[in-house]
Enzyme design. Sequence first.
Site, PDB file in Angstrom:
ATOM      1  N   HIS A 264       0.920  -1.392   0.060  1.00 53.33           N
ATOM      2  CA  HIS A 264      -0.251   0.027   0.016  1.00 53.33           C
ATOM      3  C   HIS A 264       0.823   1.218   0.076  1.00 53.33           C
ATOM      4  O   HIS A 264       1.811   1.215   0.405  1.00 53.33           O
ATOM      5  CB  HIS A 264      -0.942  -0.175   1.302  1.00 53.33           C
ATOM      6  CG  HIS A 264      -0.351   0.031   2.399  1.00 53.33           C
ATOM      7  ND1 HIS A 264      -0.124   1.204   3.058  1.00 53.33           N
ATOM      8  CD2 HIS A 264      -0.363  -0.938   3.463  1.00 53.33           C
ATOM      9  CE1 HIS A 264       0.174   0.718   4.505  1.00 53.33           C
ATOM     10  NE2 HIS A 264       0.363  -0.368   4.415  1.00 53.33           N
TER      11      HIS A 264
ATOM     12  N   ASP B 270       6.303   1.041   7.008  1.00 58.54           N
ATOM     13  CA  ASP B 270       4.854   0.239   6.420  1.00 58.54           C
ATOM     14  C   ASP B 270       4.218   1.359   5.507  1.00 58.54           C
ATOM     15  O   ASP B 270       3.652   2.379   6.000  1.00 58.54           O
ATOM     16  CB  ASP B 270       4.159   0.231   8.015  1.00 58.54           C
ATOM     17  CG  ASP B 270       2.771  -0.016   7.819  1.00 58.54           C
ATOM     18  OD1 ASP B 270       2.408  -0.740   6.863  1.00 58.54           O
ATOM     19  OD2 ASP B 270       1.993   0.125   8.685  1.00 58.54           O
TER      20      ASP B 270
ATOM     21  N   ASP C 286       3.320  -6.561   3.420  1.00 56.00           N
ATOM     22  CA  ASP C 286       2.920  -5.479   4.265  1.00 56.00           C
ATOM     23  C   ASP C 286       2.763  -6.238   5.892  1.00 56.00           C
ATOM     24  O   ASP C 286       1.678  -6.454   6.342  1.00 56.00           O
ATOM     25  CB  ASP C 286       1.624  -4.774   3.849  1.00 56.00           C
ATOM     26  CG  ASP C 286       1.080  -3.792   4.787  1.00 56.00           C
ATOM     27  OD1 ASP C 286       1.952  -3.590   5.511  1.00 56.00           O
ATOM     28  OD2 ASP C 286       0.006  -3.734   4.540  1.00 56.00           O
TER      29      ASP C 286
ATOM     30  N   ASP D 247      -0.162   4.435   0.994  1.00 54.15           N
ATOM     31  CA  ASP D 247      -0.192   5.266   2.186  1.00 54.15           C
ATOM     32  C   ASP D 247       0.506   5.066   3.595  1.00 54.15           C
ATOM     33  O   ASP D 247       0.803   3.799   3.734  1.00 54.15           O
ATOM     34  CB  ASP D 247      -1.633   5.727   2.539  1.00 54.15           C
ATOM     35  CG  ASP D 247      -2.281   4.299   3.007  1.00 54.15           C
ATOM     36  OD1 ASP D 247      -2.139   3.328   2.514  1.00 54.15           O
ATOM     37  OD2 ASP D 247      -2.969   4.398   4.063  1.00 54.15           O
TER      38      ASP D 247
ATOM     39  N   HIS E 175       3.477   2.044  12.998  1.00 54.51           N
ATOM     40  CA  HIS E 175       2.191   3.069  13.631  1.00 54.51           C
ATOM     41  C   HIS E 175       3.144   3.741  14.591  1.00 54.51           C
ATOM     42  O   HIS E 175       2.240   4.314  15.503  1.00 54.51           O
ATOM     43  CB  HIS E 175       1.082   2.396  14.045  1.00 54.51           C
ATOM     44  CG  HIS E 175       0.412   1.723  12.563  1.00 54.51           C
ATOM     45  ND1 HIS E 175      -0.842   1.147  12.980  1.00 54.51           N
ATOM     46  CD2 HIS E 175       0.926   1.263  11.550  1.00 54.51           C
ATOM     47  CE1 HIS E 175      -1.248   0.617  11.598  1.00 54.51           C
ATOM     48  NE2 HIS E 175      -0.200   0.739  10.778  1.00 54.51           N
TER      49      HIS E 175
ATOM     50  N   GLU F 173      -5.002   2.230   2.693  1.00 57.11           N
ATOM     51  CA  GLU F 173      -5.129   0.818   3.434  1.00 57.11           C
ATOM     52  C   GLU F 173      -5.187   1.049   4.738  1.00 57.11           C
ATOM     53  O   GLU F 173      -5.988   0.465   5.757  1.00 57.11           O
ATOM     54  CB  GLU F 173      -3.777   0.171   3.116  1.00 57.11           C
ATOM     55  CG  GLU F 173      -3.718  -1.361   3.638  1.00 57.11           C
ATOM     56  CD  GLU F 173      -3.386  -1.566   5.084  1.00 57.11           C
ATOM     57  OE1 GLU F 173      -3.458  -2.579   5.661  1.00 57.11           O
ATOM     58  OE2 GLU F 173      -2.776  -0.452   5.670  1.00 57.11           O
ATOM     59  N   GLU F 174      -4.605   2.331   5.338  1.00 55.48           N
ATOM     60  CA  GLU F 174      -4.625   2.504   6.741  1.00 55.48           C
ATOM     61  C   GLU F 174      -5.798   2.720   7.408  1.00 55.48           C
ATOM     62  O   GLU F 174      -5.948   3.120   8.538  1.00 55.48           O
ATOM     63  CB  GLU F 174      -3.505   3.333   7.040  1.00 55.48           C
ATOM     64  CG  GLU F 174      -1.973   2.853   6.954  1.00 55.48           C
ATOM     65  CD  GLU F 174      -1.420   1.736   7.649  1.00 55.48           C
ATOM     66  OE1 GLU F 174      -2.107   1.243   8.515  1.00 55.48           O
ATOM     67  OE2 GLU F 174      -0.313   1.510   7.727  1.00 55.48           O
TER      68      GLU F 174
HETATM   69 ZN   LIG Z   1       0.676  -1.802   6.290  1.00 51.09          ZN
END
Ligand SMILES: [Zn+2]
Length: 369
Positions: free
Chosen positions: A76, A106, A163, A78, A344, A139-140
């Site tokens: 992904h 990520d 991912d 984003d 994150h 995706e997030e």
């Molecule tokens: Zn991810």
Amino acid sequence: MIDTNRLINLFLELVAIDSESGDEREICDFLKQYLSQFTKDIQEDNAGASFGGNAGNIIARIKGNAPAPRILLNAHMDVIAPAKGVKPVRDGDIIRSDGSTTLGADDKAGIACILEALNAIRGHSLPHGDLLVIFTVSEEIHLKGAHALDPKHLDADFGFTLDSTGVAGDIITSSPSHDTIAARVFGRAAHAGMEPEKGTNAIWVASRAIARMKLGRIDSETTANIGIIKGGRATNIVPDQVEVTGEARSRNLEKLDAQIAHMKECLETTAAQLGATVKVGVQREYMAYKHSEQIPVIQHAVAAAASLGLEPHFISSGGGSDANVFNERGLPTAPMGAAMQNPHRLDEFLNVNDLAGAARFTLALVHAK
Ligand SMILES: [Zn+2]
């Protein structure tokens, strides 16, 4: 065959491009340009338009030159905020941010692994089957890009999502279902100094309800969290409204339903007892999957690991990814370890040796022997 320097430079170039969820325009253009050296068959759908983002999913096809399975490679575009103006810091084998942003490994580690595998395939004229590359947006935010992708694009035998935390040979075989629970508690406003007895404090009611909830790790396959509270206007007003938003996940659907019912019951019973009302909405964000170790997608990953002399590790994840959506749509897809650590978080980092290992593993997945 993986060029580690090219891989690391590409990763650093990717993380320097701003791409918080919904704002993937610049990286989308960069990736379409990069992919154009491998294929002319590149499309961008209008996924972003459906939820206010400024870019769509990229769907690229690279024709095979050998009899081999048709494979989806997915990552992904984003990244988790705050991630504007990421300044990657290299410290020996470790790459981290300067601490003011996430790193965005990520999922730019996943993108870099896929692109470097394509570089190696082309540079060494390696045999491979038809390849489908899908880079998603947002995706997030509950896998919005993957949900908006037209399933007609998912024409492959199976797929791999680059991912996940973990390293080469880490194969995610199961992931939970995920529900969002959003409640609005309604009390009654009143002047906090002159006539507080005429009010019903919605924040107090919500906090009593939350205090009754079982949260955190519920059991080995179930988790729950209250993540957002919004409400109140001034300290001198008894607040008449508060919004409480949370989630629950489980690899067991019955347990998920039970946990959500419990959270709902805490809110409704407490509100009724304390003279407030509550409106609760529940949304299923994505469905669980559980892959047997015998199915082709997992067997293929095991063979790729073996070709590199790696011991495969089968992992049950507590997180979701685009793979949840692709599996639900009928394309068997498994996430692979992509070297990211502490995703994150502001202390997210990556070891360049793990990144190179994940790229070698990605190449082994597509290199037909
Ligand atoms: Zn991810």
